[in-house]
Design an enzyme around this catalytic site. Structure first.
Site, short mmCIF file in Angstrom:
data_model
loop_
_atom_site.label_atom_id
_atom_site.label_comp_id
_atom_site.label_asym_id
_atom_site.label_seq_id
_atom_site.Cartn_x
_atom_site.Cartn_y
_atom_site.Cartn_z
N THR A 12 1.00 -1.14 0.13
CA THR A 12 -0.06 -0.09 0.10
C THR A 12 0.80 1.17 -0.07
OG1 THR A 12 -1.62 -1.24 1.20
CG2 THR A 12 -1.86 1.25 1.22
N ASP A 56 2.20 -8.15 -4.34
CA ASP A 56 1.20 -7.92 -3.28
C ASP A 56 1.83 -8.88 -1.99
OD1 ASP A 56 -0.90 -8.95 -1.32
OD2 ASP A 56 -1.92 -7.50 -2.48
N SER A 57 1.83 -8.39 -1.04
CA SER A 57 2.62 -9.30 0.14
C SER A 57 1.93 -10.70 0.36
CB SER A 57 2.71 -8.43 1.41
OG SER A 57 1.49 -8.29 2.12
N SER A 58 0.85 -10.79 0.08
CA SER A 58 0.19 -12.10 0.25
C SER A 58 1.06 -13.18 -0.81
CB SER A 58 -1.34 -12.16 -0.22
OG SER A 58 -1.97 -11.39 0.61
N ASP A 89 0.45 -7.26 5.40
CA ASP A 89 0.00 -8.56 5.68
C ASP A 89 0.92 -9.76 6.16
OD1 ASP A 89 -2.48 -7.29 5.47
OD2 ASP A 89 -2.98 -8.41 3.47
N GLN A 274 -1.57 -20.72 21.31
CA GLN A 274 -2.51 -19.94 20.68
C GLN A 274 -2.66 -18.65 21.08
OE1 GLN A 274 -6.23 -21.66 20.25
NE2 GLN A 274 -5.46 -23.84 19.50
N CYS A 275 -2.14 -18.29 22.37
CA CYS A 275 -2.25 -16.95 23.07
C CYS A 275 -1.20 -16.11 22.58
CB CYS A 275 -1.93 -17.00 24.52
SG CYS A 275 -3.14 -18.47 25.27
#
Length: 338
Positions: A12, A56-58, A89, A274-275
């Site tokens: 972006t 695109d960073s994806s 991202d 997951q935390c």
């Protein structure tokens, strides 16, 4: 005069509105001083390397990381620092990967981007770019102040392999949940030296081989055997096990058997929480004691991004199980708390 190489991958930050259609299009970063006239006041010698086509960073992947590492290696002697403009991202993945690929880094590699295009009135792009350049150029006693891969976003500088993108709408897009910030940009640019990596004593060594043959098993209450076996029986070399709390899992016998079968097949299993905050502590509760006894590796307080890219890096070195266990549980680039 400080020489800084800007590497524009896409994202972006490099977008402006087309004068006729209004659509977002990338501007020519070779003309960066015309688009951001404030840069002239920094009195830096800037050079620009733009990807063609921009990404695109994806679409980031280890081949692109290797290209970035190669650009830095090829220009290492000629520049004081490097600023990588990157989509937000997957920025934390790229920063983590580069931290492992660039061993004995003695110069700043600062990744930054923006939430709004550089042509927008309320953009965060200009501030992020200008301050990232200042950080890349800052020295003390002739040596770089921040000799590591880091992310600068919204007035804060974080260690790259400690960073996560936590918000897609706020300017404050990144956090470092388990490690303090390295610097903060207020009225003055303040560096927190106690948290910054020390200058290395050896020369830069760049590693290019990354093994991506990794599976991810995220636990949830009610997960069944079919879902678990889809990962544990797959032809991967390693599994990232995303567990509850401080590394806990169900103690159901079928689940433990699935993990044991994967270990017996030669797979590496790393347990991370997951935390976002806190650390895995295998053996703290009965629900993780069996994992510890089985030889599952603790990811301690590593981010998911750091765990994945560290595994890619170490698998690429061809380490055996013992070597993987030792290296995964020690801090190589400040990615986990000792």
């Amino acid at each position: 005069m400080n020489r800084i190489l800007i590497i524009y991958t896409g994202g972006t930050i490099g977008m402006v509105n087309h004068p006729q259609t209004g659509a977002l299009i990338p501007f020519d970063f070779e003309q960066i001083k015309q688009n951001v006239p404030e840069l002239a006041r920094l009195n830096y010698d800037l050079a620009v390397h733009s990807f063609d086509p921009i990404l695109d960073s994806s679409n980031m992947n280890p081949d692109v990381w290797a290209e970035l590492a190669g650009i830095i290696q090829a220009n290492y002697a000629d520049f004081d620092g490097f600023v990588i403009l990157h989509g937000s991202d997957t920025m934390a993945y790229t920063a983590s990967a580069l931290s492992f690929m660039l061993e004995n880094l003695s110069k700043p590699v600062v990744l930054t981007g923006s939430q709004l295009p550089i042509g927008e009135i309320r953009t965060d792009a200009k501030e992020n770019l200008i301050t990232a350049l200042e950080i890349a150029a800052t020295k003390k006693a002739g040596k770089a102040m921040v000799p590591e891969v880091c992310i600068y976003f919204d007035y804060q500088l974080f260690r790259g392999n400690r960073s996560i993108k936590y918000n897609s709408e706020k300017f404050e897009a990144f956090r470092s949940p388990n490690y303090p910030k390295l610097a903060e940009a207020g009225v003055h640019l303040s560096f927190f030296k106690n948290y910054i990596q020390a200058q290395p004593k050896a020369a830069l060594e760049v590693h290019y081989t990354m093994n991506t043959n990794i599976g991810v098993l995220k636990l949830y209450p009610g997960i069944n055997k079919n879902a678990v076996e889809a990962i544990t029986k797959s032809a991967v070399d390693a599994i990232v096990l995303e567990t509850f709390g401080s590394g806990n899992t169900t103690t159901a016998s079928w689940f433990i058997d699935c993990l044991q079968a994967a270990l017996d097949a030669g797979k590496i299993i790393v347990d991370i929480s997951q935390c976002q905050g806190g650390s895995v502590e295998l053996g703290k509760y009965d629900t993780s004691k069996k994992l510890q006894q089985m030889g599952i590796i603790s990811g301690f307080d590593m981010t998911f991004e750091a765990t994945i890219t560290k595994l890619m890096f170490l698998l690429g070195k061809g380490l055996d199980r013992r070597g993987m266990s030792i290296a995964m549980e020690e801090s190589l680039r400040g990615e986990l708390s000792v």
